[in-house]
Write a protein that holds these residues in place. Structure first.
Motif, PDB file in Angstrom:
ATOM      1  N   TRP A  43       0.824  -1.235  -0.020  1.00  0.00           N
ATOM      2  CA  TRP A  43      -0.036   0.020   0.058  1.00  0.00           C
ATOM      3  C   TRP A  43       0.795   1.212   0.061  1.00  0.00           C
ATOM      4  O   TRP A  43       0.364   2.584   0.380  1.00  0.00           O
ATOM      5  CB  TRP A  43      -0.821  -0.063   1.212  1.00  0.00           C
ATOM      6  CG  TRP A  43      -0.290  -0.480   2.367  1.00  0.00           C
ATOM      7  CD1 TRP A  43      -0.443  -1.634   2.980  1.00  0.00           C
ATOM      8  CD2 TRP A  43       0.697   0.134   3.316  1.00  0.00           C
ATOM      9  NE1 TRP A  43       0.240  -1.852   4.199  1.00  0.00           N
ATOM     10  CE2 TRP A  43       0.926  -0.604   4.361  1.00  0.00           C
ATOM     11  CE3 TRP A  43       0.981   1.569   3.460  1.00  0.00           C
ATOM     12  CZ2 TRP A  43       1.796  -0.367   5.317  1.00  0.00           C
ATOM     13  CZ3 TRP A  43       2.095   1.766   4.368  1.00  0.00           C
ATOM     14  CH2 TRP A  43       2.240   0.916   5.613  1.00  0.00           C
ATOM     15  N   VAL A 142       0.914   1.305  11.258  1.00  0.00           N
ATOM     16  CA  VAL A 142      -0.388   1.514  10.175  1.00  0.00           C
ATOM     17  C   VAL A 142      -1.180   0.120  10.243  1.00  0.00           C
ATOM     18  O   VAL A 142      -0.755  -0.863  10.417  1.00  0.00           O
ATOM     19  CB  VAL A 142       0.481   1.620   8.785  1.00  0.00           C
ATOM     20  CG1 VAL A 142      -0.653   1.820   7.744  1.00  0.00           C
ATOM     21  CG2 VAL A 142       1.160   2.970   8.950  1.00  0.00           C
ATOM     22  N   TYR A 144      -3.947  -1.834   9.016  1.00  0.00           N
ATOM     23  CA  TYR A 144      -4.489  -2.213   7.480  1.00  0.00           C
ATOM     24  C   TYR A 144      -5.855  -3.250   7.654  1.00  0.00           C
ATOM     25  O   TYR A 144      -6.838  -3.266   6.771  1.00  0.00           O
ATOM     26  CB  TYR A 144      -3.535  -2.974   6.509  1.00  0.00           C
ATOM     27  CG  TYR A 144      -3.813  -3.062   5.132  1.00  0.00           C
ATOM     28  CD1 TYR A 144      -3.885  -2.035   4.276  1.00  0.00           C
ATOM     29  CD2 TYR A 144      -3.907  -4.436   4.873  1.00  0.00           C
ATOM     30  CE1 TYR A 144      -4.089  -2.313   2.929  1.00  0.00           C
ATOM     31  CE2 TYR A 144      -4.189  -4.682   3.317  1.00  0.00           C
ATOM     32  CZ  TYR A 144      -4.311  -3.394   2.333  1.00  0.00           C
ATOM     33  OH  TYR A 144      -4.803  -3.624   1.142  1.00  0.00           O
ATOM     34  N   GLU A 170      -4.343   2.842   7.600  1.00  0.00           N
ATOM     35  CA  GLU A 170      -3.871   2.957   6.284  1.00  0.00           C
ATOM     36  C   GLU A 170      -4.980   3.612   5.396  1.00  0.00           C
ATOM     37  O   GLU A 170      -5.943   3.417   5.387  1.00  0.00           O
ATOM     38  CB  GLU A 170      -3.648   1.555   5.823  1.00  0.00           C
ATOM     39  CG  GLU A 170      -2.888   1.305   4.397  1.00  0.00           C
ATOM     40  CD  GLU A 170      -3.690   1.685   3.384  1.00  0.00           C
ATOM     41  OE1 GLU A 170      -3.002   2.563   2.304  1.00  0.00           O
ATOM     42  OE2 GLU A 170      -4.730   1.367   2.943  1.00  0.00           O
TER      43      GLU A 170
END
Ligand code: SF4
Length: 204
Positions: A43, A142, A144, A170
């Protein structure tokens, strides 16, 4: 006559803005984005940074002079993965010019440079080296998907007791994971929310 050593680093971009994330969110800072990253996050929103050879080499003196044009005295070295380079000369020159040196790193490469603030953002795609965990001032994970909370706790158990703990959605999954993060922080208040403020106020 002493030898003059010219040290250069690949710079993708540098800019003066507001830090949007983590503990120093909202503070004016000069960002220096170094080229080169071998972590490979699916990502990643700066994939152009991955190939260091695509980015021009800049002398340390030129980099610091760029930062010194502005009144803020926080310099944030980011990437890419900045620890793919020896950051010692850059942090030395920034300190001489009166800057606080901050780094945003995945921790996947050995630590170099003298840092006033280390933001460790570990990535599943290439694990951080154990040596950086006790040095981190801030752990920013982060999120996700929902399994990432357990993964975040694994690192939280290894950083120093003073390390600030942040969970950040994210960006592309923000709608789904933000409510999960809110609930998680309410149940686990040692964590704080990191929002990526810059994306809301439309600054780099
Ligand atoms: Fe992108 Fe950072 Fe992951 Fe490297 S560590 S792939 S620059 S998000």
């Amino acid at each position: 006559m002493s030898e003059i050593v010219t040290t250069q680093l690949p710079v993708m971009e540098s800019f003066y803005t507001i830090q949007g994330e983590g503990y120093h969110q909202g503070r004016a800072a000069y960002f220096i984005r170094l080229g080169g990253c071998d972590v490979g996050c699916v990502w990643c929103d700066v994939k152009d940074s991955w190939d260091a050879a695509k980015h021009p080499l800049h002398d340390i003196g030129t980099i610091v002079a760029g930062a010194a044009q502005y009144p803020g005295r926080i310099a944030i070295i980011t990437g890419g993965e900045p620890l793919m380079h020896d950051c010692t000369p850059l942090t030395g020159a920034l300190h001489e010019a009166g800057f606080q040196t901050h780094i945003e790193t995945s921790g996947a490469h050995p630590v170099s440079g003298k840092w006033d603030w280390i933001c460790l953002s570990p990535k599943k795609f290439k694990a951080p080296l154990p040596e950086i965990l006790p040095l981190a001032n801030e752990l920013k994970v982060v999120i996700y998907n929902k399994t990432d909370f357990q993964w975040a706790e694994k690192f939280a158990a290894e950083v120093s007791p003073n390390c600030k703990l942040f969970l950040q959605p994210e960006w592309s999954k923000s709608g789904q994971v933000t409510p999960l993060i809110i609930d998680y922080i309410k149940d686990n208040p040692q964590w704080e929310f990191s929002l990526q403020l810059h994306k809301y106020i439309h600054v780099p």
